[in-house]
Design a protein around this motif. Structure first.
Motif, PDB file in Angstrom:
ATOM      1  N   ILE A 121       0.862  -1.183   0.000  1.00 45.95           N
ATOM      2  CA  ILE A 121       0.000   0.000   0.000  1.00 45.95           C
ATOM      3  C   ILE A 121       0.900   1.236   0.000  1.00 45.95           C
ATOM      4  O   ILE A 121       1.992   1.225   0.583  1.00 45.95           O
ATOM      5  N   SER A 122       0.436   2.260  -0.703  1.00 42.99           N
ATOM      6  CA  SER A 122       1.179   3.524  -0.785  1.00 42.99           C
ATOM      7  C   SER A 122       0.387   4.577  -0.028  1.00 42.99           C
ATOM      8  O   SER A 122      -0.840   4.675  -0.188  1.00 42.99           O
ATOM      9  N   ILE A 123       1.099   5.324   0.793  1.00 39.87           N
ATOM     10  CA  ILE A 123       0.459   6.323   1.662  1.00 39.87           C
ATOM     11  C   ILE A 123       1.045   7.689   1.336  1.00 39.87           C
ATOM     12  O   ILE A 123       2.277   7.839   1.267  1.00 39.87           O
ATOM     13  N   VAL A 124       0.193   8.675   1.108  1.00 41.17           N
ATOM     14  CA  VAL A 124       0.644  10.055   0.876  1.00 41.17           C
ATOM     15  C   VAL A 124       0.067  10.912   1.997  1.00 41.17           C
ATOM     16  O   VAL A 124      -1.139  10.855   2.283  1.00 41.17           O
ATOM     17  N   LEU A 125       0.966  11.672   2.643  1.00 34.27           N
ATOM     18  CA  LEU A 125       0.568  12.475   3.803  1.00 34.27           C
ATOM     19  C   LEU A 125       0.712  13.960   3.463  1.00 34.27           C
ATOM     20  O   LEU A 125       1.682  14.359   2.811  1.00 34.27           O
ATOM     21  N   PHE A 166       5.451   3.528  11.874  1.00 39.31           N
ATOM     22  CA  PHE A 166       6.578   4.090  11.131  1.00 39.31           C
ATOM     23  C   PHE A 166       6.731   5.555  11.555  1.00 39.31           C
ATOM     24  O   PHE A 166       5.716   6.230  11.786  1.00 39.31           O
ATOM     25  N   SER A 167       7.973   6.015  11.627  1.00 42.77           N
ATOM     26  CA  SER A 167       8.192   7.438  11.888  1.00 42.77           C
ATOM     27  C   SER A 167       9.001   7.981  10.724  1.00 42.77           C
ATOM     28  O   SER A 167      10.130   7.544  10.500  1.00 42.77           O
ATOM     29  N   ILE A 168       8.440   8.886   9.941  1.00 39.28           N
ATOM     30  CA  ILE A 168       9.073   9.293   8.681  1.00 39.28           C
ATOM     31  C   ILE A 168       9.097  10.818   8.577  1.00 39.28           C
ATOM     32  O   ILE A 168       8.221  11.501   9.107  1.00 39.28           O
ATOM     33  N   SER A 169      10.091  11.304   7.880  1.00 40.02           N
ATOM     34  CA  SER A 169      10.144  12.734   7.589  1.00 40.02           C
ATOM     35  C   SER A 169       9.559  13.005   6.203  1.00 40.02           C
ATOM     36  O   SER A 169       9.023  14.077   5.944  1.00 40.02           O
ATOM     37  N   HIS A 171       6.962  12.609   2.999  1.00 37.56           N
ATOM     38  CA  HIS A 171       5.501  12.639   3.106  1.00 37.56           C
ATOM     39  C   HIS A 171       4.857  11.447   2.376  1.00 37.56           C
ATOM     40  O   HIS A 171       3.638  11.368   2.258  1.00 37.56           O
ATOM     41  N   THR A 172       5.699  10.539   1.867  1.00 38.36           N
ATOM     42  CA  THR A 172       5.127   9.340   1.236  1.00 38.36           C
ATOM     43  C   THR A 172       5.758   8.110   1.878  1.00 38.36           C
ATOM     44  O   THR A 172       6.898   8.139   2.326  1.00 38.36           O
ATOM     45  N   LEU A 173       4.959   7.022   1.885  1.00 39.70           N
ATOM     46  CA  LEU A 173       5.442   5.776   2.499  1.00 39.70           C
ATOM     47  C   LEU A 173       4.839   4.620   1.715  1.00 39.70           C
ATOM     48  O   LEU A 173       3.625   4.619   1.442  1.00 39.70           O
ATOM     49  N   VAL A 174       5.684   3.681   1.314  1.00 38.87           N
ATOM     50  CA  VAL A 174       5.181   2.458   0.673  1.00 38.87           C
ATOM     51  C   VAL A 174       5.447   1.312   1.634  1.00 38.87           C
ATOM     52  O   VAL A 174       6.573   1.136   2.114  1.00 38.87           O
ATOM     53  N   VAL A 175       4.385   0.575   1.980  1.00 40.33           N
ATOM     54  CA  VAL A 175       4.521  -0.569   2.884  1.00 40.33           C
ATOM     55  C   VAL A 175       4.460  -1.844   2.020  1.00 40.33           C
ATOM     56  O   VAL A 175       3.400  -2.161   1.450  1.00 40.33           O
ATOM     57  N   PRO A 176       5.613  -2.547   1.865  1.00 38.20           N
ATOM     58  CA  PRO A 176       5.671  -3.708   0.957  1.00 38.20           C
ATOM     59  C   PRO A 176       5.348  -5.029   1.668  1.00 38.20           C
ATOM     60  O   PRO A 176       5.034  -5.031   2.858  1.00 38.20           O
ATOM     61  N   TRP A 177       5.421  -6.128   0.909  1.00 37.66           N
ATOM     62  CA  TRP A 177       5.305  -7.498   1.439  1.00 37.66           C
ATOM     63  C   TRP A 177       4.029  -7.703   2.232  1.00 37.66           C
ATOM     64  O   TRP A 177       4.033  -8.236   3.349  1.00 37.66           O
ATOM     65  N   LEU A 178       2.918  -7.195   1.716  1.00 35.27           N
ATOM     66  CA  LEU A 178       1.657  -7.389   2.420  1.00 35.27           C
ATOM     67  C   LEU A 178       0.918  -8.582   1.808  1.00 35.27           C
ATOM     68  O   LEU A 178       1.311  -9.114   0.768  1.00 35.27           O
ATOM     69  N   GLU A 179      -0.169  -8.987   2.476  1.00 39.03           N
ATOM     70  CA  GLU A 179      -0.956 -10.131   1.994  1.00 39.03           C
ATOM     71  C   GLU A 179      -1.968  -9.646   0.957  1.00 39.03           C
ATOM     72  O   GLU A 179      -2.662  -8.643   1.211  1.00 39.03           O
ATOM     73  N   PRO A 180      -2.059 -10.317  -0.168  1.00 41.83           N
ATOM     74  CA  PRO A 180      -3.070  -9.933  -1.153  1.00 41.83           C
ATOM     75  C   PRO A 180      -4.474 -10.078  -0.580  1.00 41.83           C
ATOM     76  O   PRO A 180      -4.701 -10.870   0.347  1.00 41.83           O
ATOM     77  N   GLY A 181      -5.400  -9.318  -1.108  1.00 39.09           N
ATOM     78  CA  GLY A 181      -6.810  -9.462  -0.741  1.00 39.09           C
ATOM     79  C   GLY A 181      -7.069  -9.249   0.740  1.00 39.09           C
ATOM     80  O   GLY A 181      -7.948  -9.889   1.323  1.00 39.09           O
ATOM     81  N   THR A 182      -6.325  -8.343   1.340  1.00 40.02           N
ATOM     82  CA  THR A 182      -6.476  -8.129   2.799  1.00 40.02           C
ATOM     83  C   THR A 182      -6.695  -6.646   3.080  1.00 40.02           C
ATOM     84  O   THR A 182      -6.107  -5.790   2.422  1.00 40.02           O
ATOM     85  N   ALA A 183      -7.531  -6.367   4.067  1.00 36.03           N
ATOM     86  CA  ALA A 183      -7.830  -4.951   4.406  1.00 36.03           C
ATOM     87  C   ALA A 183      -6.806  -4.421   5.397  1.00 36.03           C
ATOM     88  O   ALA A 183      -6.462  -5.096   6.379  1.00 36.03           O
ATOM     89  N   TYR A 184      -6.307  -3.238   5.078  1.00 35.87           N
ATOM     90  CA  TYR A 184      -5.362  -2.563   5.977  1.00 35.87           C
ATOM     91  C   TYR A 184      -5.913  -1.167   6.296  1.00 35.87           C
ATOM     92  O   TYR A 184      -6.483  -0.508   5.420  1.00 35.87           O
TER      93      TYR A 184
END
Lengths: 213, 152
Positions: A121-125, A166-169, A171-184
């Protein structure tokens, strides 16, 4: 013969309430007074000699006054003061404590947007903007005001209830290696270390990873 | 120390933490500033804000101000409140360590003093000496966030 001197009780709890540097003066009515009390407001820049009246908050019956415009220079510090009137009686001027917009404001949570692939999932803050006088005025992100601004991001696997932080400076974060077909579900908070300022966490944004191809 | 950061003062680079100072000051800010009734004068910001100081003079001004707080402020800020006194001495200790670190830059001539910083520091001393010592010290302590905001 002594002159009858009637004074009104003072406004109470005079203070600034500030969110993203929208700086609003608030107070409570003098004890025991119902309707009909009017107020006037003045403010001053700390270190500068004079008090300045706020015309838009003269003879008002509400118990707040927006001083965002007058206190928008966050390299300065300020005092504000309120006086109450009723039937020819008046209170003392009651002052706030010294107000420092930079350290005394509260910060809203960041805006969060998420998208997904099958395994990530890709997150934009987006950090909130500093208050501005009008929509036409140029926007200033709080990131420019607080260069050390960081984001704390929480990612929850709704199935396993496992949560990552996660603590990031950036403004984008990609969280890899997740399970397909799963709600996050993703939630984020702003953290400024000096001065110490933390926003609340944003509401959760949930998304499902795509099913396996 | 937790929250150590590299501060750049011109050619001088110093690793320091202001987090503890900030926390200590925040805990006593309302108490200290309430003891300062003079709204019309600022020790650090009158007539011009520290933010107007050129970057080339940042190191010298900071070095002067650390000495100022250690030599002329903390020792004159005794209160009747033991909690406040403890916070003041903790802040003073942090300043001592920052003063030492910045002193190293000064010794290595990375902290040159231009005319502007000299003038600015003279003005700060004049503002300080315009009040009695206790009022001047308490007002200076109440302006610690002005210094920290500018440093950071």
């Amino acid at each position: 013969s002594g002159e009858l001197y009637c004074s009104l009780l003072n406004p109470r709890n005079v203070r600034f309430e500030s969110i993203n540097m929208k700086n609003v003066l608030h107070w409570s009515a003098p004890e025991g007074t119902g309707n009909g009390v009017l107020y006037k407001v003045k403010y001053s820049v700390y270190g500068v000699g004079k008090w300045i009246r706020k015309p838009e908050c003269r003879n008002i019956n509400r118990t707040w006054c927006d001083l965002s415009s007058e206190t928008s220079d966050y390299e300065e510090q300020y005092y504000a003061s309120v006086k109450a009137f009723l039937n020819g009686m008046f209170s003392d001027w009651v002052e706030t404590s010294r107000f420092n917009p930079l350290t005394d404001t509260k910060i809203d949570p960041p805006l969060v947007s998420v998208s997904s692939t099958d395994k990530s999932i890709s997150i934009v803050l987006t950090a909130p903007e500093k208050w501005k006088r009008s929509p036409e005025e140029e926007s200033v992100s709080l990131l420019q005001v607080y260069p050390g601004l960081q984001y704390n991001v929480s990612v929850l696997n709704k199935k396993t209830k496992k949560r990552w932080f996660f603590s990031i400076s950036n403004h984008t974060l990609v969280v890899p290696w997740l399970e397909p077909g799963t709600a996050y579900c993703v939630s984020a908070q702003i953290h400024v270390s000096t001065p110490l300022l933390d926003s609340g966490f944003s509401k959760e944004h949930c998304i499902a990873t795509l099913k396996d191809k | 120390t937790a929250g150590n950061k590299i501060f750049h003062f011109g050619a001088c680079r110093v690793s320091m933490s202001t987090t503890e100072i900030r926390a200590g000051f925040t805990a006593i800010k309302a108490n200290i500033q309430a003891r300062d009734p003079i709204r019309t004068l600022s020790i650090l910001s009158y007539p011009h804000s520290l933010h107007k100081v050129q970057s080339s003079d940042r190191c010298c001004i900071t070095h002067h101000l650390f000495n100022f707080y250690v030599d002329k402020v903390f020792k004159h800020c005794k209160t009747e409140d033991s909690f406040v006194n403890r916070k003041i001495s903790s802040i003073a200790n942090s300043f001592l360590s920052m003063k030492r670190k910045l002193g190293q830059c000064h010794e290595q001539n990375q902290c040159t003093c231009g005319q502007e910083s000299t003038e600015k520091y003279k003005q700060i001393l004049a503002n300080y000496e315009g009040l009695n010592v206790t009022s001047a010290a308490m007002k200076s302590l109440g302006e610690l966030d002005i210094l920290l905001d500018w440093m950071e």
